[in-house]
Design a protein around this motif. Structure first.
Motif, mmCIF file in Angstrom:
data_model
loop_
_atom_site.group_PDB
_atom_site.id
_atom_site.type_symbol
_atom_site.label_atom_id
_atom_site.label_comp_id
_atom_site.label_asym_id
_atom_site.label_seq_id
_atom_site.Cartn_x
_atom_site.Cartn_y
_atom_site.Cartn_z
ATOM 1 N N ILE A 42 18.729 -12.740 -1.593
ATOM 2 C CA ILE A 42 18.481 -13.987 -2.322
ATOM 3 C C ILE A 42 17.509 -13.671 -3.452
ATOM 4 C CG2 ILE A 42 17.698 -16.384 -2.147
ATOM 5 C CD1 ILE A 42 18.162 -16.116 0.929
ATOM 6 N N VAL A 43 17.987 -13.766 -4.693
ATOM 7 C CA VAL A 43 17.163 -13.416 -5.857
ATOM 8 C C VAL A 43 16.539 -14.679 -6.431
ATOM 9 C CG1 VAL A 43 17.075 -12.171 -8.035
ATOM 10 C CG2 VAL A 43 18.805 -11.566 -6.343
ATOM 11 N N ILE A 44 15.211 -14.715 -6.491
ATOM 12 C CA ILE A 44 14.482 -15.869 -7.011
ATOM 13 C C ILE A 44 13.468 -15.368 -8.034
ATOM 14 C CG2 ILE A 44 13.118 -17.918 -6.423
ATOM 15 C CD1 ILE A 44 14.062 -17.584 -3.523
ATOM 16 N N GLU A 45 13.349 -16.077 -9.147
ATOM 17 C CA GLU A 45 12.392 -15.670 -10.191
ATOM 18 C C GLU A 45 10.961 -16.008 -9.778
ATOM 19 O OE1 GLU A 45 14.688 -15.678 -14.407
ATOM 20 O OE2 GLU A 45 14.364 -17.656 -13.535
ATOM 21 N N ASP A 46 10.011 -15.235 -10.314
ATOM 22 C CA ASP A 46 8.630 -15.332 -9.832
ATOM 23 C C ASP A 46 7.882 -16.591 -10.264
ATOM 24 O OD1 ASP A 46 8.176 -14.746 -12.499
ATOM 25 O OD2 ASP A 46 7.339 -12.754 -12.146
ATOM 26 N N ASN A 47 8.534 -17.465 -11.044
ATOM 27 C CA ASN A 47 7.881 -18.739 -11.381
ATOM 28 C C ASN A 47 8.205 -19.835 -10.359
ATOM 29 O OD1 ASN A 47 10.567 -19.117 -12.059
ATOM 30 N ND2 ASN A 47 10.136 -20.188 -13.989
ATOM 31 N N LYS A 48 8.882 -19.474 -9.268
ATOM 32 C CA LYS A 48 9.249 -20.431 -8.212
ATOM 33 C C LYS A 48 8.601 -19.987 -6.898
ATOM 34 C CE LYS A 48 13.708 -21.079 -10.519
ATOM 35 N NZ LYS A 48 13.333 -20.217 -11.642
ATOM 36 N N GLN A 49 7.280 -19.914 -6.899
ATOM 37 C CA GLN A 49 6.556 -19.347 -5.765
ATOM 38 C C GLN A 49 6.790 -20.132 -4.480
ATOM 39 O OE1 GLN A 49 5.050 -16.385 -6.167
ATOM 40 N NE2 GLN A 49 4.790 -16.346 -3.935
ATOM 41 N N ASP A 50 6.892 -21.466 -4.585
ATOM 42 C CA ASP A 50 7.107 -22.271 -3.379
ATOM 43 C C ASP A 50 8.469 -21.964 -2.746
ATOM 44 O OD1 ASP A 50 8.404 -23.347 -5.569
ATOM 45 O OD2 ASP A 50 7.810 -25.424 -5.182
ATOM 46 N N ALA A 51 9.499 -21.771 -3.581
ATOM 47 C CA ALA A 51 10.833 -21.431 -3.067
ATOM 48 C C ALA A 51 10.847 -20.024 -2.476
ATOM 49 C CB ALA A 51 11.869 -21.541 -4.181
ATOM 50 N N ILE A 52 10.114 -19.095 -3.112
ATOM 51 C CA ILE A 52 10.036 -17.716 -2.610
ATOM 52 C C ILE A 52 9.433 -17.700 -1.207
ATOM 53 C CG2 ILE A 52 8.868 -15.489 -2.923
ATOM 54 C CD1 ILE A 52 9.076 -16.012 -5.983
ATOM 55 N N GLU A 53 8.306 -18.394 -1.034
ATOM 56 C CA GLU A 53 7.615 -18.403 0.261
ATOM 57 C C GLU A 53 8.478 -19.053 1.339
ATOM 58 O OE1 GLU A 53 3.905 -20.326 -0.473
ATOM 59 O OE2 GLU A 53 3.118 -18.683 -1.714
ATOM 60 N N LEU A 54 9.164 -20.145 0.980
ATOM 61 C CA LEU A 54 10.011 -20.843 1.954
ATOM 62 C C LEU A 54 11.171 -19.958 2.407
ATOM 63 C CD1 LEU A 54 10.863 -23.368 3.512
ATOM 64 C CD2 LEU A 54 12.017 -24.169 1.436
ATOM 65 N N MET A 55 11.854 -19.320 1.449
ATOM 66 C CA MET A 55 13.018 -18.505 1.801
ATOM 67 C C MET A 55 12.611 -17.230 2.534
ATOM 68 S SD MET A 55 15.340 -20.524 0.958
ATOM 69 C CE MET A 55 16.703 -19.490 1.490
#
Length: 274
Positions: A42-55
Motif C-alpha cells: 500500500i503506497v501512501i505519500e508522506d503528507n498523509k501521516q494519519d493514513a500511514i499510521e492507520l494502515m
C-alpha cells in the motif's frame, strides 16, 4: 495499491483510507488471492501521516502486506512512475505493469471490490472531492454515480462569485466543463471550481522546461511541432503513446502552449494508423 492522491486539491483517496481501512485490507486480500501475487504493497505519500499510521497498524500482523511511504511528488500517482519508485522496475515502452510482474489498483477500486464481495453491491457510488477556492463549502462526499454536477455544487452552497472555471478532475489532468448538467462517472474523483484562465499562447522559445519535467522522459515540444505538420509517424516514433497526460509540460511551459491538445490529437491519429 495506489494510495498516492493523483492531483493537488483532491483528497478522496485519503478520506477512503481513513474511513474504510478494513474494507481496503479485505479488498487487497481478495486481489492477492485472485491474482496469486506474493505481496500487497500500500503506497501512501508522506503528507498523509494519519493514513500511514492507520494502515501500518492494520497490516502489522499480516505477513504479506506492507505500507510504503513515498515522498509527496506529482505525478507519482501514474502507475508506471509508481512502479519505478516502489519496485525499481521500469515498464517497457508500450508495455503494461503486468509485463514486469506488477498489478496497480486504486484505493477506491479496492473499496469497490470489497463492497461487491461483502455486500453484494455493484459499483453505484464513490467518494468524490468537491473543492476549489470558488466553492463555498468544500468537502468529500459519497455520491451516487450519475449524480448531476450542478446538484453537487448546489449542495456545497454554490460558487463564491461568477468568475469561475469548473473542472471535472483535478487542476492538472481535469478537463473544463462547458455545462454543469453532466453526470458524475465511475472515474470522477473530483470537481474543482477555480479562477478562470486568461493566459494567451505564445510561440515556443525552445527553453526545454517541458523535457525537464516529463516523468516519462519524453520531448513534448516535438509533439506540438509534429501535430501542426500532421506528422503522426513522427509522434509515434517519439513514443507519444507513453505519455500519461499529467500536464506537467503544459503547466511549466513558458509560452503557455496547450501541449496536451497536440498530444491527444497525436494519440488518436496513431491509434487510427494501420
Amino acid at each position: 495499491l495506489n494510495g498516492c492522491e493523483c492531483e493537488p486539491y483532491l483528497t478522496a483517496d485519503h478520506k477512503v483510507l481513513l474511513e474504510f481501512a478494513d474494507d481496503i485490507i479485505f479488498g487487497l486480500k481478495a486481489i492477492l488471492k485472485t491474482t496469486g501475487a506474493g505481496k500487497g504493497i500500500i503506497v501512501i505519500e508522506d503528507n498523509k501521516q494519519d493514513a500511514i499510521e492507520l494502515m501500518q497498524e492494520k497490516v502489522a500482523d499480516i505477513g504479506n502486506m506492507e505500507v510504503f511511504v513515498a515522498r509527496t511528488k506529482y505525478p507519482q500517482g501514474a502507475e508506471k512512475t509508481l512502479i519505478k519508485r516502489v519496485m525499481g522496475r521500469k515498464v517497457p515502452s508500450g508495455g503494461l505493469p503486468a509485463d514486469v510482474g506488477v498489478i496497480v489498483d486504486n484505493i477506491s477500486t479496492v473499496k469497490a471490490i470489497s463492497d461487491a464481495i461483502q455486500k453484494g453491491m455493484p459499483l453505484i457510488e464513490r467518494v468524490t472531492t468537491i473543492t476549489g477556492e470558488k466553492i463555498k463549502n468544500p468537502g468529500n462526499f459519497i455520491i451516487k454515480i450519475g449524480t448531476s454536477v450542478r446538484d453537487l455544487i448546489d449542495y456545497c452552497g454554490g460558487f463564491t462569485d461568477d468568475d469561475v472555471l469548473v473542472k471535472m478532475g483535478g487542476p492538472m489532468m481535469g478537463f473544463p466543463l462547458n455545462t454543469l448538467d453532466v453526470p458524475m462517472m465511475k472515474g470522477s474523483n473530483g470537481i474543482i471550481a477555480i479562477d478562470t484562465d486568461e493566459t494567451k499562447e505564445q510561440p515556443c522559445i525552445k527553453c526545454g522546461r517541458c523535457v525537464d519535467v516529463c516523468p516519462m522522459e519524453l520531448s513534448p515540444l516535438y509533439f506540438v511541432k509534429y501535430a501542426k505538420e500532421e506528422n503522426w509517424q513522427g509522434m509515434k516514433d517519439m513514443s507519444v503513446m507513453d505519455c500519461v497526460e499529467c500536464r506537467g509540460c503544459q503547466y511549466i511551459c513558458s509560452s503557455k502552449i496547450p501541449i496536451i491538445n497536440s498530444i491527444k490529437a497525436g494519440k488518436n491519429a496513431v491509434r487510427g494508423m494501420k
